[in-house]
Design a protein around this motif. Structure first.
Motif, mmCIF file in Angstrom:
data_model
loop_
_atom_site.group_PDB
_atom_site.id
_atom_site.type_symbol
_atom_site.label_atom_id
_atom_site.label_comp_id
_atom_site.label_asym_id
_atom_site.label_seq_id
_atom_site.Cartn_x
_atom_site.Cartn_y
_atom_site.Cartn_z
ATOM 1 N N SER A 1 8.402 4.284 3.492
ATOM 2 C CA SER A 1 9.565 3.403 3.371
ATOM 3 C C SER A 1 10.536 3.927 2.331
ATOM 4 O O SER A 1 11.745 3.974 2.560
ATOM 5 C CB SER A 1 9.129 2.002 2.937
ATOM 6 O OG SER A 1 8.545 1.308 3.992
ATOM 7 N N LEU A 2 10.005 4.291 1.174
ATOM 8 C CA LEU A 2 10.860 4.796 0.104
ATOM 9 C C LEU A 2 11.594 6.054 0.571
ATOM 10 O O LEU A 2 12.806 6.189 0.378
ATOM 11 C CB LEU A 2 10.016 5.101 -1.138
ATOM 12 C CG LEU A 2 10.783 5.682 -2.329
ATOM 13 C CD1 LEU A 2 11.760 4.649 -2.888
ATOM 14 C CD2 LEU A 2 9.821 6.150 -3.419
ATOM 15 N N ALA A 3 10.864 6.959 1.221
ATOM 16 C CA ALA A 3 11.484 8.216 1.666
ATOM 17 C C ALA A 3 12.549 7.959 2.737
ATOM 18 O O ALA A 3 13.536 8.682 2.810
ATOM 19 C CB ALA A 3 10.416 9.165 2.202
ATOM 20 N N GLY A 4 12.376 6.929 3.545
ATOM 21 C CA GLY A 4 13.312 6.637 4.631
ATOM 22 C C GLY A 4 12.853 7.194 5.969
ATOM 23 O O GLY A 4 13.659 7.392 6.878
ATOM 24 N N SER B 1 0.851 -1.184 0.000
ATOM 25 C CA SER B 1 0.000 0.000 0.000
ATOM 26 C C SER B 1 0.890 1.239 0.000
ATOM 27 O O SER B 1 1.978 1.231 0.579
ATOM 28 C CB SER B 1 -0.875 -0.015 1.254
ATOM 29 O OG SER B 1 -1.451 1.260 1.463
ATOM 30 N N VAL C 1 5.634 5.840 -6.730
ATOM 31 C CA VAL C 1 6.152 4.885 -5.741
ATOM 32 C C VAL C 1 5.813 3.466 -6.203
ATOM 33 O O VAL C 1 4.675 3.195 -6.582
ATOM 34 C CB VAL C 1 5.523 5.143 -4.352
ATOM 35 C CG1 VAL C 1 5.963 4.079 -3.354
ATOM 36 C CG2 VAL C 1 5.895 6.539 -3.856
ATOM 37 N N GLY C 2 6.803 2.583 -6.188
ATOM 38 C CA GLY C 2 6.579 1.196 -6.574
ATOM 39 C C GLY C 2 6.914 0.922 -8.030
ATOM 40 O O GLY C 2 6.932 -0.228 -8.456
ATOM 41 N N ALA D 1 18.647 9.943 5.700
ATOM 42 C CA ALA D 1 17.924 9.421 4.535
ATOM 43 C C ALA D 1 17.374 10.566 3.681
ATOM 44 O O ALA D 1 17.502 10.554 2.452
ATOM 45 C CB ALA D 1 16.795 8.493 4.982
ATOM 46 N N LEU E 1 0.446 3.598 1.793
ATOM 47 C CA LEU E 1 0.551 4.030 3.190
ATOM 48 C C LEU E 1 1.849 3.590 3.851
ATOM 49 O O LEU E 1 2.370 4.275 4.724
ATOM 50 C CB LEU E 1 -0.643 3.530 4.020
ATOM 51 C CG LEU E 1 -1.861 4.464 4.023
ATOM 52 C CD1 LEU E 1 -2.683 4.328 2.771
ATOM 53 C CD2 LEU E 1 -2.711 4.232 5.256
ATOM 54 N N THR E 2 2.362 2.425 3.455
ATOM 55 C CA THR E 2 3.654 1.994 4.000
ATOM 56 C C THR E 2 4.779 2.185 2.978
ATOM 57 O O THR E 2 5.907 2.502 3.351
ATOM 58 C CB THR E 2 3.601 0.525 4.443
ATOM 59 O OG1 THR E 2 2.946 -0.249 3.435
ATOM 60 C CG2 THR E 2 2.826 0.381 5.740
ATOM 61 N N ALA E 3 4.479 2.007 1.687
ATOM 62 C CA ALA E 3 5.537 2.096 0.672
ATOM 63 C C ALA E 3 6.091 3.514 0.557
ATOM 64 O O ALA E 3 7.307 3.692 0.395
ATOM 65 C CB ALA E 3 5.007 1.620 -0.683
ATOM 66 N N LEU F 1 8.012 4.501 9.888
ATOM 67 C CA LEU F 1 6.583 4.210 9.779
ATOM 68 C C LEU F 1 5.865 4.424 11.102
ATOM 69 O O LEU F 1 4.679 4.714 11.132
ATOM 70 C CB LEU F 1 6.400 2.758 9.316
ATOM 71 C CG LEU F 1 6.677 2.520 7.839
ATOM 72 C CD1 LEU F 1 6.918 1.051 7.546
ATOM 73 C CD2 LEU F 1 5.500 3.015 7.021
#
Lengths: 269, 269
Positions: free
Chosen positions: A122-125, A115, A210-211, A251, A117-119, A128
């Protein structure tokens, strides 16, 4: 008694389906897919049909909300799948559909997937665990300018929590709110309600695609990011809650700042 | 220059890998997997090796934190993968590893997957947008009884936000905090700090084995849920922020209440 399986497609296309999801879909009598709550890469439906060797029936918003096509299929068939971009129950409408299926005596199950919401975090660093409530920013219309997303951002900001801001999209009309547009919209709300959501120089993170194979992340003061060109949709925003953990700082420091220049993209209503 | 690919395994085992992830792993020279931040179903490593036709190297906590095995592999090879249960960057340690790889001049990318942070709320039927900060509840030791998770729950409760509570686990020692144990622990913290996190009768949601074929959800007053038997790990808890939306109420009403009976499971320290 039928069985309704909610299958998360993940962030992009049919190749984000898990091996388990693929096997499940192959065992279903009918496979539906909806793309009005988010959207997959063009061509996903056709490639998914090729992968499954069966037709995939595209549903629009009215179909999903009416629940008729899926409840009819359940009444006639044993196993029915609804493929949803991202994680299946992020939108209320899919929970309603699951309750309706239960009301008619059918079983349901869910195959989770990635989702935004987590990806996105996570990508940004960014941690969560430090995210407060997520908000979804609608494109304002003449008679529709809800205060609730701004309130969520104000509350998170006061608590030092990060905020994920999802942006309005209308895949049917190919209209997607961009991160720079969203920042200019938030700036206008800030001028109106001034609760410190977007003070001068506040650092923001803009995310694009994202993704995908070419995700983009831009970090900087909102005035600069609101002039950035992040390319095609989907976009999202993060307003980090300050102060950041040193790993989060590190990050964010790796991402490019927005290039200086004139504003990009059209004006908002 | 090497490339480090962080691959989310999802919630359970190798069949939760996406088609894209499988293809990526097949193109890597070395494939590592760590299971100390969460854990996959027993046998996953062996089945993944069979699926890939190559060895999968298991890393423990010290290996990942020291970063040496992966940085050495990157220095010698082109493409290295680290498979992580759930979504790869939920733990700080993986962001640190990504920064270290960048410091050494390597590229990185991420393949996202399902996370308990979105799958748990989705399964329960609660709005993902209404979750405040997530907290992780450690098993208390004599000299370690942090107040921060309790503070997060108190803050969310005051704001009417839902709280997801992740539970301490030590896969190496096969120790997993259960949802009933966690509730009894929170009750003891409530007695000590009384900020209204677990008042008498507060409704809670206990989750077990989210993402598996036999997920379990139990809803009820915490005193009842703390006596429930939810079976094998992993467990998690949700403290819903009241009042709930009517669809959330309806969704929660479909789950069984905890069976009345004597407490199940051992006492906590």
């Amino acid at each position: 008694m039928g069985e309704l399986c909610f299958v998360g497609l993940g962030l992009r296309d049919e190749r984000d389906l898990s091996l388990r999801a693929l096997e499940t879909l192959r065992g279903c009598h009918r496979v539906f897919l909806e793309e009005y709550t988010s959207r997959s890469t063009p061509g996903t439906v056709e490639r998914l049909e090729a992968l499954l060797g069966r037709p995939v029936e595209l549903l629009d918003r009215a179909d999903v909300e009416a629940e008729t096509p899926i409840l009819s299929a359940l009444a006639a068939q044993e196993k029915v799948a609804l493929v949803v971009v991202g994680e299946p129950f992020a939108a209320t409408t899919h929970v309603s559909l699951r309750l309706a299926a239960q009301d008619h005596g059918h079983r349901w199950k869910v195959l989770h997937n990635a989702s935004i919401l987590t990806a996105g975090p996570s990508l940004a660093g960014l941690s969560l665990y430090k995210f407060g409530r997520t908000c979804s920013l609608p494109t304002p219309h003449e008679n529709y300018r809800p205060r609730s997303p701004y309130e969520v951002l104000a509350q998170n900001t006061r608590a030092g929590s990060h905020s994920l801001v999802l942006l309005d999209l209308d895949p049917g009309a190919s209209r997607y709110l961009s991160a720079p547009e969203a920042l200019r919209l938030l700036a206008s709300l800030e001028t109106e309600w001034h609760e410190g959501v977007l003070p001068p120089g506040r650092r923001v993170v803009a995310l694009a695609r994202v993704g995908s194979d070419d995700p983009q992340v831009v970090v900087g003061p909102w005035e600069e990011v609101s002039r950035a060109d992040l390319g095609p949709p989907l976009h999202a925003l993060i307003l980090p809650g300050e102060p950041l953990h040193f790993i989060e700082e590190d990050a964010l420091s790796r991402w490019p700042r927005a290039p200086p220049g004139p504003p990009v993209g059209g004006a908002l209503p």
